[in-house]
Write a protein that holds these residues in place. Structure first.
Motif, PDB file in Angstrom:
ATOM      1  N   GLY A 173       0.812  -1.208   0.000  1.00 21.75           N
ATOM      2  CA  GLY A 173       0.000   0.000   0.000  1.00 21.75           C
ATOM      3  C   GLY A 173       0.850   1.263   0.000  1.00 21.75           C
ATOM      4  N   ARG A 174       0.207   2.365  -0.327  1.00 24.76           N
ATOM      5  CA  ARG A 174       0.895   3.655  -0.404  1.00 24.76           C
ATOM      6  C   ARG A 174       1.537   4.022   0.936  1.00 24.76           C
ATOM      7  N   ARG A 175       0.829   3.761   2.001  1.00 29.10           N
ATOM      8  CA  ARG A 175       1.354   4.130   3.317  1.00 29.10           C
ATOM      9  C   ARG A 175       2.626   3.354   3.634  1.00 29.10           C
ATOM     10  N   GLN A 176       2.633   2.066   3.281  1.00 31.96           N
ATOM     11  CA  GLN A 176       3.823   1.268   3.509  1.00 31.96           C
ATOM     12  C   GLN A 176       4.991   1.752   2.664  1.00 31.96           C
ATOM     13  N   LEU A 177       4.707   2.048   1.404  1.00 35.72           N
ATOM     14  CA  LEU A 177       5.771   2.546   0.530  1.00 35.72           C
ATOM     15  C   LEU A 177       6.376   3.832   1.088  1.00 35.72           C
ATOM     16  N   GLU A 178       5.542   4.713   1.567  1.00 35.22           N
ATOM     17  CA  GLU A 178       6.036   5.975   2.122  1.00 35.22           C
ATOM     18  C   GLU A 178       6.869   5.736   3.376  1.00 35.22           C
ATOM     19  N   GLN A 179       6.476   4.732   4.151  1.00 38.62           N
ATOM     20  CA  GLN A 179       7.220   4.381   5.360  1.00 38.62           C
ATOM     21  C   GLN A 179       8.645   3.931   5.005  1.00 38.62           C
ATOM     22  N   TRP A 180       8.759   3.066   3.978  1.00 33.50           N
ATOM     23  CA  TRP A 180      10.082   2.596   3.556  1.00 33.50           C
ATOM     24  C   TRP A 180      10.868   3.706   2.869  1.00 33.50           C
ATOM     25  N   GLN A 181      10.197   4.521   2.081  1.00 35.00           N
ATOM     26  CA  GLN A 181      10.895   5.621   1.425  1.00 35.00           C
ATOM     27  C   GLN A 181      11.432   6.620   2.445  1.00 35.00           C
ATOM     28  N   ALA A 182      10.689   6.824   3.533  1.00 34.60           N
ATOM     29  CA  ALA A 182      11.158   7.723   4.595  1.00 34.60           C
ATOM     30  C   ALA A 182      12.473   7.214   5.182  1.00 34.60           C
ATOM     31  N   ALA A 183      12.589   5.887   5.317  1.00 31.89           N
ATOM     32  CA  ALA A 183      13.844   5.318   5.818  1.00 31.89           C
ATOM     33  C   ALA A 183      14.981   5.577   4.830  1.00 31.89           C
ATOM     34  N   VAL A 184      14.699   5.403   3.534  1.00 32.48           N
ATOM     35  CA  VAL A 184      15.706   5.689   2.511  1.00 32.48           C
ATOM     36  C   VAL A 184      16.122   7.154   2.579  1.00 32.48           C
ATOM     37  N   ASP A 185      15.137   8.032   2.731  1.00 37.28           N
ATOM     38  CA  ASP A 185      15.424   9.481   2.774  1.00 37.28           C
ATOM     39  C   ASP A 185      16.247   9.832   4.015  1.00 37.28           C
ATOM     40  N   ARG A 186      16.007   9.161   5.125  1.00 37.02           N
ATOM     41  CA  ARG A 186      16.806   9.435   6.338  1.00 37.02           C
ATOM     42  C   ARG A 186      18.269   9.085   6.091  1.00 37.02           C
ATOM     43  N   ALA A 187      18.493   7.976   5.413  1.00 36.61           N
ATOM     44  CA  ALA A 187      19.864   7.588   5.113  1.00 36.61           C
ATOM     45  C   ALA A 187      20.515   8.582   4.150  1.00 36.61           C
ATOM     46  N   LYS A 188      19.732   9.076   3.196  1.00 37.62           N
ATOM     47  CA  LYS A 188      20.269  10.051   2.247  1.00 37.62           C
ATOM     48  C   LYS A 188      20.662  11.356   2.938  1.00 37.62           C
ATOM     49  N   ALA A 189      19.974  11.674   4.014  1.00 42.32           N
ATOM     50  CA  ALA A 189      20.209  12.942   4.703  1.00 42.32           C
ATOM     51  C   ALA A 189      21.358  12.881   5.704  1.00 42.32           C
ATOM     52  N   LEU A 190      21.911  11.718   5.949  1.00 37.95           N
ATOM     53  CA  LEU A 190      22.996  11.586   6.922  1.00 37.95           C
ATOM     54  C   LEU A 190      24.258  12.272   6.411  1.00 37.95           C
ATOM     55  N   SER A 191      24.993  12.856   7.335  1.00 35.67           N
ATOM     56  CA  SER A 191      26.290  13.428   6.977  1.00 35.67           C
ATOM     57  C   SER A 191      27.290  12.301   6.764  1.00 35.67           C
ATOM     58  N   GLU A 192      28.425  12.629   6.151  1.00 35.56           N
ATOM     59  CA  GLU A 192      29.440  11.620   5.897  1.00 35.56           C
ATOM     60  C   GLU A 192      29.901  10.952   7.185  1.00 35.56           C
ATOM     61  N   SER A 193      30.018  11.728   8.246  1.00 28.67           N
ATOM     62  CA  SER A 193      30.500  11.178   9.517  1.00 28.67           C
ATOM     63  C   SER A 193      29.491  10.234  10.159  1.00 28.67           C
ATOM     64  N   GLN A 194      28.220  10.364   9.772  1.00 24.11           N
ATOM     65  CA  GLN A 194      27.164   9.516  10.345  1.00 24.11           C
ATOM     66  C   GLN A 194      26.985   8.204   9.579  1.00 24.11           C
ATOM     67  N   LEU A 195      27.569   8.105   8.423  1.00 26.60           N
ATOM     68  CA  LEU A 195      27.403   6.899   7.608  1.00 26.60           C
ATOM     69  C   LEU A 195      28.251   5.756   8.154  1.00 26.60           C
ATOM     70  N   PRO A 196      27.757   4.534   8.038  1.00 26.51           N
ATOM     71  CA  PRO A 196      28.535   3.382   8.532  1.00 26.51           C
ATOM     72  C   PRO A 196      29.768   3.144   7.666  1.00 26.51           C
ATOM     73  N   GLN A 197      30.784   2.581   8.290  1.00 24.82           N
ATOM     74  CA  GLN A 197      31.997   2.219   7.576  1.00 24.82           C
ATOM     75  C   GLN A 197      31.759   0.949   6.759  1.00 24.82           C
ATOM     76  N   PRO A 198      32.522   0.744   5.699  1.00 27.27           N
ATOM     77  CA  PRO A 198      32.283  -0.414   4.819  1.00 27.27           C
ATOM     78  C   PRO A 198      32.392  -1.755   5.529  1.00 27.27           C
ATOM     79  N   GLY A 199      33.302  -1.898   6.469  1.00 32.09           N
ATOM     80  CA  GLY A 199      33.462  -3.188   7.144  1.00 32.09           C
ATOM     81  C   GLY A 199      33.381  -3.034   8.647  1.00 32.09           C
ATOM     82  N   GLN A 200      33.096  -4.135   9.323  1.00 31.09           N
ATOM     83  CA  GLN A 200      33.075  -4.116  10.772  1.00 31.09           C
ATOM     84  C   GLN A 200      34.500  -4.049  11.297  1.00 31.09           C
TER      85      GLN A 200
END
Length: 434
Positions: free
Chosen positions: A315-342
């Motif tokens: 449903g539309r509401r679910q899609l928006e919920q997942w897209q919001a998560a994608v948008d949150r990741a897009k808005a993170l600063s470089e320092s907030q992004l996870p490193q490639p490996g553990q």
């Protein structure tokens, strides 16, 4: 007379294939070497029938009294709803003990089984693949002080197939019906065929334990097994996994940090929803869909809907919920992004050793060959003889002075049991000295 013997009227312990190689002496078969194996006997009904499910405090109190008054080891099993519910909680607990019979307990209706655990304190618990069931049993107050793991016993004894059904068939000569192992055990009421299956899972566990104990003793491995069982019983609860989102299936395709951020945001959003709804996370959103969205970085919900896993059924509401998560990741600063490996603790991956430290790579190659040969001679899996991680750590940072005492101390430091130290030390001394 044992349960197995009583069920099949004078059926001695025997194998139907898949047992450890016989050295010409007696073994779990109880039959002369080379004797033909009898056909396995289907085990269709519990000896006393299917017991009623215990789902109230009064019935639980009677069961606790009965098991406290019983004798000998107690067979214990638990059924979870993996793939259906969130987490790994127990939805049915099965027990069997001489003098008490079989009990099926509903831990949803009776969530506190600490009284039962206390009543069985000091009693040996017989479990199959104990490390799988102990976490969910601990949650409801059941913690053994001593145990016998029939799966691990089978590994140490050299059985090539160590599932419960295979072990019961090859050691005791009975066929267990295994058709309900992956059902949704949170279902209420539980169907009778499922309860029959659950009761049969503990019907012969103590018989299996007794036969395997004799086989381990015959092979000179009984003390080794006891040390392994003690280590399992005394192990503390596992620490929560760091960055569990990194275990998303298909993560090897995700290279860029921004994409990793999307995986993390989607995984954590899915986990919150799954926990709230008490369903398996995979039923909320698949790992494949998470990776697909991370690679595509969709600009909006319409773009997200075009990806596999976010189809027309969402449903539309679910899609928006997942897209919001994608948008949150897009808005993170470089320092907030996870490193490639553990962060790596301990030695680097073995494939990098040849470049980083050729001498360590040569030590590891020699150690692996020696451990493999020793495991073959002892007729057991290498990982049960000594963990690969322990071998890597000792080879990467060996003692300054290599001898039996220093290598043995290093193995002990990394958690090896005394029997493992005794067996593996000469192999590693040779490898480290080469």
């Amino acid at each position: 007379m044992t349960d197995a013997q009583d069920t099949a009227a004078d059926s001695s312990l025997r194998t139907t294939g898949g047992a450890p190689p016989d050295d010409g002496g007696s073994s779990v078969t109880g039959a002369p070497a080379g004797a033909p194996n009898p056909e396995p006997t289907p085990l269709l009904e519990p000896r006393e029938g299917i017991p009623p499910v215990i789902a109230d405090e009064e019935s639980l109190a009677r069961a606790i009294a009965a098991f406290a008054a019983g004798s000998g080891p107690v067979a214990v099993d638990a059924e979870r709803a993996s793939g259906y519910r969130y987490g790994q909680r127990a939805y049915l607990v099965q027990l069997r003990r001489q003098g008490a019979g079989t009990a099926l307990i509903d831990p949803v209706a009776c969530p506190d089984l600490s009284g039962l655990g206390e009543a069985l304190s000091g009693t040996e618990w017989v479990l199959h693949a104990a490390t799988q069931d102990l976490p969910c049993l601990r949650e409801i107050g059941m913690v053994p002080t001593q145990l016998f793991d029939t799966e691990l016993a089978g590994r140490l004894a050299g059985f090539p197939r160590v599932g419960l059904g295979a072990m019961v068939e090859s050691v005791l000569g009975f066929v267990l019906e295994k058709g309900h192992s992956a059902v949704d055990w949170s279902t209420r009421p539980l169907p009778e065929p499922w309860l029959r299956y659950a009761a049969l899972d503990v019907e012969l566990l103590v018989d299996l334990r007794d036969a395997l104990e004799k086989e381990l003793d015959r092979q000179g491995k009984l003390e080794w097994a006891r040390q392994e069982f003690d280590a399992i019983a005394s192990a503390p609860p596992a620490e929560p996994r760091k960055d569990p989102w990194r275990r998303t299936s298909g993560m090897h395709k995700v290279r860029r940090r921004r994409q990793l951020g999307v995986v993390r945001e989607l995984w954590e959003t899915r986990d919150r929803i799954a926990q709230r709804r008490d369903v398996s996370p995979g039923k909320v959103l698949s790992d494949a869909a998470i990776v697909e969205a991370a690679l595509a970085l969709p600009a909006n919900a319409h773009g997200l809907a075009a990806l596999n896993g976010f189809g027309h059924r969402m449903g539309r509401r679910q899609l928006e919920q997942w897209q919001a998560a994608v948008d949150r990741a897009k808005a993170l600063s470089e320092s907030q992004l996870p490193q490639p490996g553990q962060p790596v603790t301990g030695p680097p991956p073995p494939r990098a050793w040849a470049d980083k430290d050729p001498a360590a790579a040569a030590r590891l190659s020699a150690a692996r060959a020696g451990v493999s040969a020793l495991a073959e001679r002892l007729n057991m899996p290498q990982e049960n003889l000594i963990t690969p991680d322990t071998v890597r750590r000792v080879c990467w940072e060996p003692p300054t002075d290599v001898d039996a005492e220093t290598v043995g101390a290093a193995l002990t430091h990394h958690g090896a049991r005394p029997w493992q130290v005794e067996q593996v030390t000469p192999v590693l001394v040779a490898a480290l000295s080469a």
